[in-house]
Design a protein around this motif. Structure first.
Motif, short mmCIF file in Angstrom:
data_model
loop_
_atom_site.label_atom_id
_atom_site.label_comp_id
_atom_site.label_asym_id
_atom_site.label_seq_id
_atom_site.Cartn_x
_atom_site.Cartn_y
_atom_site.Cartn_z
N GLN A 1 0.85 -1.21 0.00
CA GLN A 1 0.00 0.00 0.00
C GLN A 1 0.88 1.26 0.00
O GLN A 1 0.64 2.19 -0.75
CB GLN A 1 -0.92 -0.01 1.23
CG GLN A 1 -1.57 1.32 1.54
CD GLN A 1 -2.78 1.63 0.72
OE1 GLN A 1 -3.30 0.78 0.02
NE2 GLN A 1 -3.25 2.86 0.78
N GLU A 2 1.91 1.28 0.84
CA GLU A 2 2.80 2.44 0.88
C GLU A 2 3.60 2.59 -0.41
O GLU A 2 3.83 3.70 -0.86
CB GLU A 2 3.73 2.38 2.09
CG GLU A 2 3.02 2.69 3.38
CD GLU A 2 3.95 2.81 4.57
OE1 GLU A 2 5.19 2.72 4.39
OE2 GLU A 2 3.44 3.00 5.68
N TYR B 1 -5.92 11.68 -9.01
CA TYR B 1 -5.21 12.28 -7.88
C TYR B 1 -5.99 13.45 -7.29
O TYR B 1 -6.78 14.10 -7.96
CB TYR B 1 -3.84 12.81 -8.33
CG TYR B 1 -2.86 11.73 -8.67
CD1 TYR B 1 -2.22 11.01 -7.66
CD2 TYR B 1 -2.54 11.45 -9.99
CE1 TYR B 1 -1.30 10.02 -7.98
CE2 TYR B 1 -1.61 10.47 -10.31
CZ TYR B 1 -1.00 9.76 -9.30
OH TYR B 1 -0.09 8.78 -9.62
N THR B 2 -5.69 13.73 -6.04
CA THR B 2 -6.09 14.98 -5.41
C THR B 2 -4.95 15.95 -5.69
O THR B 2 -3.80 15.69 -5.32
CB THR B 2 -6.27 14.80 -3.89
OG1 THR B 2 -7.34 13.87 -3.67
CG2 THR B 2 -6.58 16.12 -3.20
N VAL C 1 -4.41 7.36 -11.91
CA VAL C 1 -5.27 7.49 -10.73
C VAL C 1 -5.86 8.90 -10.75
O VAL C 1 -5.20 9.83 -11.22
CB VAL C 1 -4.41 7.33 -9.44
CG1 VAL C 1 -5.18 7.70 -8.20
CG2 VAL C 1 -3.85 5.93 -9.34
N ARG D 1 -2.50 10.71 -3.77
CA ARG D 1 -3.61 9.76 -3.94
C ARG D 1 -4.73 10.14 -2.98
O ARG D 1 -4.47 10.50 -1.84
CB ARG D 1 -3.12 8.34 -3.73
CG ARG D 1 -2.14 7.92 -4.84
CD ARG D 1 -1.62 6.53 -4.62
NE ARG D 1 -2.66 5.55 -4.77
CZ ARG D 1 -2.83 4.78 -5.84
NH1 ARG D 1 -2.01 4.89 -6.86
NH2 ARG D 1 -3.79 3.90 -5.88
N PRO D 2 -5.96 10.10 -3.44
CA PRO D 2 -7.07 10.58 -2.62
C PRO D 2 -7.30 9.77 -1.34
O PRO D 2 -7.91 10.28 -0.40
CB PRO D 2 -8.28 10.48 -3.55
CG PRO D 2 -7.88 9.54 -4.63
CD PRO D 2 -6.39 9.63 -4.76
N ASP D 3 -6.76 8.55 -1.26
CA ASP D 3 -6.91 7.74 -0.05
C ASP D 3 -5.77 7.95 0.94
O ASP D 3 -5.75 7.32 2.00
CB ASP D 3 -7.04 6.26 -0.41
CG ASP D 3 -5.88 5.72 -1.25
OD1 ASP D 3 -5.17 6.53 -1.88
OD2 ASP D 3 -5.70 4.50 -1.28
N ASN D 4 -4.86 8.87 0.66
CA ASN D 4 -3.74 9.14 1.55
C ASN D 4 -4.11 10.30 2.49
O ASN D 4 -3.58 11.41 2.40
CB ASN D 4 -2.48 9.45 0.75
CG ASN D 4 -1.22 9.38 1.58
OD1 ASN D 4 -1.28 9.41 2.81
ND2 ASN D 4 -0.08 9.31 0.91
N ASP D 5 -5.03 10.02 3.39
CA ASP D 5 -5.57 11.04 4.29
C ASP D 5 -4.51 11.72 5.14
O ASP D 5 -4.56 12.93 5.37
CB ASP D 5 -6.65 10.44 5.20
CG ASP D 5 -7.85 9.94 4.43
OD1 ASP D 5 -8.17 10.52 3.37
OD2 ASP D 5 -8.48 8.96 4.87
N SER E 1 2.53 1.76 -3.30
CA SER E 1 1.56 2.30 -4.24
C SER E 1 1.34 3.80 -4.02
O SER E 1 1.27 4.57 -4.98
CB SER E 1 0.24 1.54 -4.10
OG SER E 1 -0.72 2.06 -4.98
N LEU E 2 1.24 4.22 -2.77
CA LEU E 2 1.05 5.64 -2.47
C LEU E 2 2.24 6.46 -2.96
O LEU E 2 2.07 7.58 -3.45
CB LEU E 2 0.85 5.86 -0.98
CG LEU E 2 -0.45 5.34 -0.38
CD1 LEU E 2 -0.44 5.51 1.14
CD2 LEU E 2 -1.67 6.01 -0.98
#
Length: 161
Positions: A22-23, A151-152, A149, A117-121, A25-26
């Motif tokens: 996961q990291e 992205y934000t 992706v 990435r939008p899931d990286n709060d 990927s981020l």
């Protein structure tokens, strides 16, 4: 705390900071875990438009990040930012981003951006604390058309921007 140019000899150290797929990927959009040190090392190839940095606290490297310089668009992007696992959650990430931001602003470009990435709060909260703001949705949509992706996208408010 000190920002220094990245030495490719530290590639294995930085690669080891990604503790899960996961990291990875981020950080890179890839899922290969453990993260290959040679990939991190390849990022540091000399280029006029990329500056790679390590952030040191008490003489130890605790953060890696890049500035991507775009003369044509008169902008710089903060990229590939990662903080050593044992240093997370203590404000070091915000201090590191501020240090990168200082170098970005000193480079003299009109605009400073980053994408996350939008899931990286955690990263998004850090960037907001430092002063980054979300770009307009239509602009983010346009920039995301060619991205793997959605992205934000965030921008630091500059006098020119």
């Amino acid at each position: 705390m000190e920002l220094r140019g990245f030495d490719v000899g530290q590639a294995a150290v930085v690669a080891g900071w990604a503790t899960s797929a996961q990291e990875v990927s981020l950080l890179s959009g890839r899922t290969q875990f453990p993260f290959p040190a040679e990939l991190v090392g390849s990022w540091a190839k000399p280029a006029d438009d990329v500056r790679c940095y390590l952030y040191y606290v008490s003489g130890e490297p605790v953060g890696y990040g890049e500035l991507w310089l775009d003369d044509e668009e008169d902008e710089v992007e903060l990229a590939r930012i990662i903080v050593r696992p044992g240093s997370r959650g203590r404000g070091i990430g915000a201090a590191f981003v501020k240090a990168l931001l200082g170098s970005a602003l000193e480079a003299g470009y009109a605009d400073v951006f980053l994408r996350v990435r939008p899931d990286n709060d955690v990263a998004i909260r850090t960037y907001r604390r430092v002063g980054f703001e979300y770009v307009a949705a239509d602009l983010a949509d346009e920039w995301n058309k060619e991205q793997p992706v959605a992205y934000t996208w965030m921008q630091y408010p500059t006098a020119a921007g």
